[in-house]
Scaffold this motif. Structure first.
Motif, PDB file in Angstrom:
ATOM      1  N   ARG A  21       0.846  -1.198   0.000  1.00  0.00           N
ATOM      2  CA  ARG A  21       0.000   0.000   0.000  1.00  0.00           C
ATOM      3  C   ARG A  21       0.885   1.253   0.000  1.00  0.00           C
ATOM      4  NH1 ARG A  21      -1.847   3.838   2.510  1.00  0.00           N
ATOM      5  NH2 ARG A  21      -0.570   3.472   4.355  1.00  0.00           N
ATOM      6  N   ARG A  22       1.894   1.245   0.824  1.00  0.00           N
ATOM      7  CA  ARG A  22       2.758   2.426   0.938  1.00  0.00           C
ATOM      8  C   ARG A  22       3.587   2.631  -0.332  1.00  0.00           C
ATOM      9  NH1 ARG A  22       3.855   4.358   6.384  1.00  0.00           N
ATOM     10  NH2 ARG A  22       5.819   5.137   5.533  1.00  0.00           N
ATOM     11  N   ALA A  23       4.120   1.530  -0.871  1.00  0.00           N
ATOM     12  CA  ALA A  23       4.944   1.638  -2.090  1.00  0.00           C
ATOM     13  C   ALA A  23       4.112   2.215  -3.224  1.00  0.00           C
ATOM     14  CB  ALA A  23       5.515   0.276  -2.460  1.00  0.00           C
ATOM     15  N   GLU A  24       2.857   1.737  -3.334  1.00  0.00           N
ATOM     16  CA  GLU A  24       1.993   2.220  -4.417  1.00  0.00           C
ATOM     17  C   GLU A  24       1.592   3.682  -4.199  1.00  0.00           C
ATOM     18  OE1 GLU A  24      -1.119  -0.727  -4.998  1.00  0.00           O
ATOM     19  OE2 GLU A  24       0.475  -2.152  -5.525  1.00  0.00           O
ATOM     20  N   ALA A  25       1.290   4.020  -2.951  1.00  0.00           N
ATOM     21  CA  ALA A  25       0.894   5.408  -2.657  1.00  0.00           C
ATOM     22  C   ALA A  25       2.047   6.368  -2.973  1.00  0.00           C
ATOM     23  CB  ALA A  25       0.481   5.539  -1.193  1.00  0.00           C
ATOM     24  N   PHE A  26       3.267   5.947  -2.651  1.00  0.00           N
ATOM     25  CA  PHE A  26       4.419   6.820  -2.926  1.00  0.00           C
ATOM     26  C   PHE A  26       4.650   6.940  -4.429  1.00  0.00           C
ATOM     27  CE2 PHE A  26       9.048   7.845  -2.997  1.00  0.00           C
ATOM     28  CZ  PHE A  26       8.970   9.039  -2.303  1.00  0.00           C
ATOM     29  N   ASP A  28       2.325   6.660  -6.764  1.00  0.00           N
ATOM     30  CA  ASP A  28       1.258   7.528  -7.300  1.00  0.00           C
ATOM     31  C   ASP A  28       1.586   8.990  -7.040  1.00  0.00           C
ATOM     32  OD1 ASP A  28      -0.203   5.497  -8.322  1.00  0.00           O
ATOM     33  OD2 ASP A  28      -1.561   5.332  -6.597  1.00  0.00           O
ATOM     34  N   PHE A  29       2.145   9.256  -5.873  1.00  0.00           N
ATOM     35  CA  PHE A  29       2.489  10.624  -5.510  1.00  0.00           C
ATOM     36  C   PHE A  29       3.659  11.134  -6.369  1.00  0.00           C
ATOM     37  CE2 PHE A  29       5.004  13.527  -2.894  1.00  0.00           C
ATOM     38  CZ  PHE A  29       4.088  14.565  -2.841  1.00  0.00           C
ATOM     39  N   MET A  30       4.674  10.325  -6.538  1.00  0.00           N
ATOM     40  CA  MET A  30       5.862  10.756  -7.285  1.00  0.00           C
ATOM     41  C   MET A  30       5.603  10.832  -8.790  1.00  0.00           C
ATOM     42  SD  MET A  30       8.137  11.640  -5.163  1.00  0.00           S
ATOM     43  CE  MET A  30       9.615  11.828  -6.150  1.00  0.00           C
ATOM     44  N   LYS A  31       4.597  10.087  -9.247  1.00  0.00           N
ATOM     45  CA  LYS A  31       4.219  10.158 -10.669  1.00  0.00           C
ATOM     46  C   LYS A  31       3.767  11.559 -11.062  1.00  0.00           C
ATOM     47  CE  LYS A  31       1.194   6.806 -11.124  1.00  0.00           C
ATOM     48  NZ  LYS A  31       0.272   5.748 -11.600  1.00  0.00           N
ATOM     49  N   GLN A  32       3.280  12.294 -10.085  1.00  0.00           N
ATOM     50  CA  GLN A  32       2.802  13.660 -10.370  1.00  0.00           C
ATOM     51  C   GLN A  32       3.943  14.661 -10.461  1.00  0.00           C
ATOM     52  OE1 GLN A  32       0.114  14.626  -7.203  1.00  0.00           O
ATOM     53  NE2 GLN A  32      -1.636  13.793  -8.307  1.00  0.00           N
ATOM     54  N   ARG A  33       5.151  14.216 -10.145  1.00  0.00           N
ATOM     55  CA  ARG A  33       6.265  15.161 -10.181  1.00  0.00           C
ATOM     56  C   ARG A  33       6.792  15.333 -11.598  1.00  0.00           C
ATOM     57  NH1 ARG A  33      10.892  17.145 -10.840  1.00  0.00           N
ATOM     58  NH2 ARG A  33      11.112  15.502 -12.406  1.00  0.00           N
ATOM     59  N   HIS A  34       6.846  16.558 -12.049  1.00  0.00           N
ATOM     60  CA  HIS A  34       7.435  16.860 -13.345  1.00  0.00           C
ATOM     61  C   HIS A  34       8.189  18.168 -13.234  1.00  0.00           C
ATOM     62  CE1 HIS A  34       5.604  13.700 -15.704  1.00  0.00           C
ATOM     63  NE2 HIS A  34       4.488  13.917 -15.045  1.00  0.00           N
ATOM     64  N   SER A  35       9.270  18.262 -13.989  1.00  0.00           N
ATOM     65  CA  SER A  35       9.945  19.553 -14.083  1.00  0.00           C
ATOM     66  C   SER A  35       9.042  20.501 -14.837  1.00  0.00           C
ATOM     67  CB  SER A  35      11.267  19.405 -14.837  1.00  0.00           C
ATOM     68  OG  SER A  35      12.121  18.531 -14.133  1.00  0.00           O
ATOM     69  N   THR A  36       9.006  21.743 -14.396  1.00  0.00           N
ATOM     70  CA  THR A  36       8.264  22.748 -15.150  1.00  0.00           C
ATOM     71  C   THR A  36       9.107  24.013 -15.216  1.00  0.00           C
ATOM     72  OG1 THR A  36       6.166  23.929 -15.414  1.00  0.00           O
ATOM     73  CG2 THR A  36       7.001  23.694 -13.155  1.00  0.00           C
ATOM     74  N   LEU A 161      10.810  18.502  -1.895  1.00  0.00           N
ATOM     75  CA  LEU A 161      10.128  19.700  -2.401  1.00  0.00           C
ATOM     76  C   LEU A 161       8.768  19.322  -2.976  1.00  0.00           C
ATOM     77  CD1 LEU A 161      13.201  21.410  -4.108  1.00  0.00           C
ATOM     78  CD2 LEU A 161      11.968  22.317  -2.112  1.00  0.00           C
ATOM     79  N   HIS A 162       8.741  18.246  -3.729  1.00  0.00           N
ATOM     80  CA  HIS A 162       7.476  17.778  -4.305  1.00  0.00           C
ATOM     81  C   HIS A 162       6.489  17.439  -3.182  1.00  0.00           C
ATOM     82  CE1 HIS A 162       4.698  15.921  -7.069  1.00  0.00           C
ATOM     83  NE2 HIS A 162       4.814  14.749  -6.480  1.00  0.00           N
ATOM     84  N   ASN A 163       7.003  16.792  -2.162  1.00  0.00           N
ATOM     85  CA  ASN A 163       6.161  16.414  -1.022  1.00  0.00           C
ATOM     86  C   ASN A 163       5.571  17.645  -0.340  1.00  0.00           C
ATOM     87  OD1 ASN A 163       5.152  14.464   0.969  1.00  0.00           O
ATOM     88  ND2 ASN A 163       6.584  15.473   2.358  1.00  0.00           N
TER      89      ASN A 163
END
Ligand code: IYR
Length: 223
Positions: A21-26, A28-36, A161-163
């Protein structure tokens, strides 16, 4: 192993379902990280930046030498100086210093010599790698695995920073000597990355190209 002074490792462990559960949640969270490159023109809370840097400082490093230094730049005049110097190098890069092959690889990102995001973003975290240490008497102390260590600390910082809900861009103008000059860093340090940090602009964009991530099977093998 030889006996050395030590303390018990204190870290949480989990039953397998909770690990999943934790590995997947992390993930999913890190998938949203993108350089902009689209930052809001808004100051960032310095205490949050400091806590993220404290996380970076917990990265593993060669012989625990922690061969890094981070300069947080919020002063608009210094950011502007860095922008102008970066743009000078980038103009030379795009006008011929970069190979055709390199420019072709960059084309889907739409980058150019305009680095106005440096003015807009709340802060820069200029990351320096200490090629060697300096003892109190001025003598050199050899550092080990400097690039790996600073790279890992940078990864910790980007995740932290993403967090915290801050966007960033790993900006690497080449060469980066001007960062040592403007920020007055000692001779044992080399600029590693200029991390541009801030709130994302309301309409912040990510190039479609950046969404093309390799599938797990393409970059992992299990023996
Ligand atoms: N430093 C230049 C070029 C550049 C290089 C790489 I590799 C990138 O991933 C993106 C840009 C610039 O910042 O425009």
């Amino acid at each position: 192993m030889k006996p050395i002074p030590s303390v018990p490792l204190e870290m949480q462990t989990f039953v397998e379902d909770e690990m999943r559960r934790r590995a997947e949640a992390f993930f999913d969270f890190m998938k949203q990280r993108h350089s902009t490159r689209d930052f809001a023109d808004k100051p960032v809370p310095l205490d949050v930046i400091m806590t993220c840097l404290a996380t970076a400082g917990r990265a593993p490093s060669g012989a625990n030498q922690q061969p890094w230094h981070f300069v947080v730049v919020t002063d608009p005049a210094t950011k502007h100086k860095i922008r102008l110097a970066a743009e000078e190098e980038e103009r030379a890069f795009y006008a011929g210093r970069a190979s055709e092959e390199w420019l072709e690889a960059l084309a889907p990102l739409g980058t150019d010599a305009d680095k106005s995001f440096i003015d807009r973003a709340g802060c820069l975290i200029v990351i320096f790698a200490q090629s060697y240490g300096l003892a109190d008497d001025g003598s050199r102390v050899k550092h080990y695995y400097v690039q790996e260590s600073v790279g890992i600390a940078t990864g910790f910082l980007i995740a932290a920073l993403h967090n915290a809900g801050l966007a960033c861009l790993t900006h690497t103008p080449s060469p980066m000597g001007f960062l040592s000059e403007i920020l007055n860093r000692p001779k044992n340090e080399r600029a590693y990355i200029n991390l541009v940090v801030g709130y994302p602009a309301e309409n912040a964009q990510v190039p479609l190209h950046a969404l093309e991530k390799k599938a797990l099977s393409e970059f992992v093998s299990v023996v």
